[in-house]
Motif scaffolding. Structure first.
Motif, PDB file in Angstrom:
ATOM      1  N   PRO A 103       0.776  -1.262   0.014  1.00 23.35           N
ATOM      2  CA  PRO A 103       0.057   0.053  -0.130  1.00 23.35           C
ATOM      3  C   PRO A 103       0.692   1.111   0.029  1.00 23.35           C
ATOM      4  N   SER A 104       2.018   1.177   0.862  1.00 17.67           N
ATOM      5  CA  SER A 104       2.820   2.470   0.713  1.00 17.67           C
ATOM      6  C   SER A 104       3.548   2.830  -0.593  1.00 17.67           C
ATOM      7  N   VAL A 105       3.756   1.688  -1.291  1.00 20.06           N
ATOM      8  CA  VAL A 105       4.534   1.700  -2.637  1.00 20.06           C
ATOM      9  C   VAL A 105       3.436   2.479  -3.572  1.00 20.06           C
ATOM     10  N   HIS A 112       0.225  10.166  -4.436  1.00 25.49           N
ATOM     11  CA  HIS A 112      -0.721  10.523  -3.462  1.00 25.49           C
ATOM     12  C   HIS A 112       0.041  10.572  -2.118  1.00 25.49           C
ATOM     13  N   GLY A 113       1.488  10.417  -2.161  1.00 29.49           N
ATOM     14  CA  GLY A 113       2.527  10.322  -1.001  1.00 29.49           C
ATOM     15  C   GLY A 113       3.701  10.448  -1.640  1.00 29.49           C
ATOM     16  N   VAL A 119       6.682   2.509   3.744  1.00 35.67           N
ATOM     17  CA  VAL A 119       6.865   1.775   5.211  1.00 35.67           C
ATOM     18  C   VAL A 119       7.730   0.547   4.854  1.00 35.67           C
ATOM     19  N   GLY A 120       8.744   0.610   5.556  1.00 34.53           N
ATOM     20  CA  GLY A 120       9.850  -0.310   5.294  1.00 34.53           C
ATOM     21  C   GLY A 120       9.508  -1.939   5.624  1.00 34.53           C
TER      22      GLY A 120
END
Length: 186
Positions: A103-105, A112-113, A119-120
């Protein structure tokens, strides 16, 4: 025995992975080609990298049903592969030679980020069973190593994670289980 990808650094990743800047779609098919070559050579590390990078590879190399459990579920339940893929459920995504949460990638790639929102993930691959690879993963971030440990960085755990299981098939591996836990050692 198992081995650790220290700090989730991925040495020797395939060139297709190194060049990726899309959102998990590889139009040229190079992730699929890398995965297929990794299967032929028994190279699970390259296979996992290609699997995590590309939705088509995930579809090709997953069991028809995935034993799945979210952090709220104590027991696994069978989830049809098409539903698993529809939910974009596979939790890991490579970027810049490290693993992060999908989700973070995907959020960063969707503009959007930013990199600070990534988040590693630190993971350990257990290859002690000949027909299975078990990946234990946790979330966190990389911080500079203390001066007495020398240059580089260390991984600081900040959250939960899970366990992924790939079973050996006659030709390759396939994802068979995805269990999320607040404490992956459970």
């Amino acid at each position: 025995g198992g081995w650790l990808l220290a700090g989730a650094l991925l040495l020797g990743a395939p060139m297709a992975v190194q060049a990726q800047d899309g959102g998990g779609v590889d139009d040229a098919g190079s992730f699929m080609a890398d995965a297929e070559a990794a299967c032929r050579h028994g190279d699970f590390s390259t296979f996992l990298f290609s699997f995590a990078a590309d939705d088509g590879v995930q579809e090709t190399f997953s069991a028809p049903e995935i034993a799945f459990a979210s952090v709220d579920e104590r027991e696994t339940r069978a989830m049809a592969l098409d539903r698993y893929l529809e939910l974009s459920a596979f939790p890991l995504r490579p970027l810049d030679m490290r693993y992060f949460t999908r989700p973070s990638v995907d959020t960063m790639r969707g503009h959007h980020g930013s990199a600070k929102d990534l988040v590693g993930v630190d993971l350990t691959i257990d290859d002690s069973k000949p027909n299975q690879r078990t990946i234990a993963w946790v979330t966190g971030h990389h911080v500079p190593a203390p001066e007495d440990e020398g240059p580089g960085d260390v991984f600081e755990r900040t959250g939960g994670g899970g366990v992924l299981i790939f079973a050996r098939t006659p030709d390759c591996w396939q994802l068979v289980s995805d269990v999320r836990r607040i404490d992956p050692s459970e």
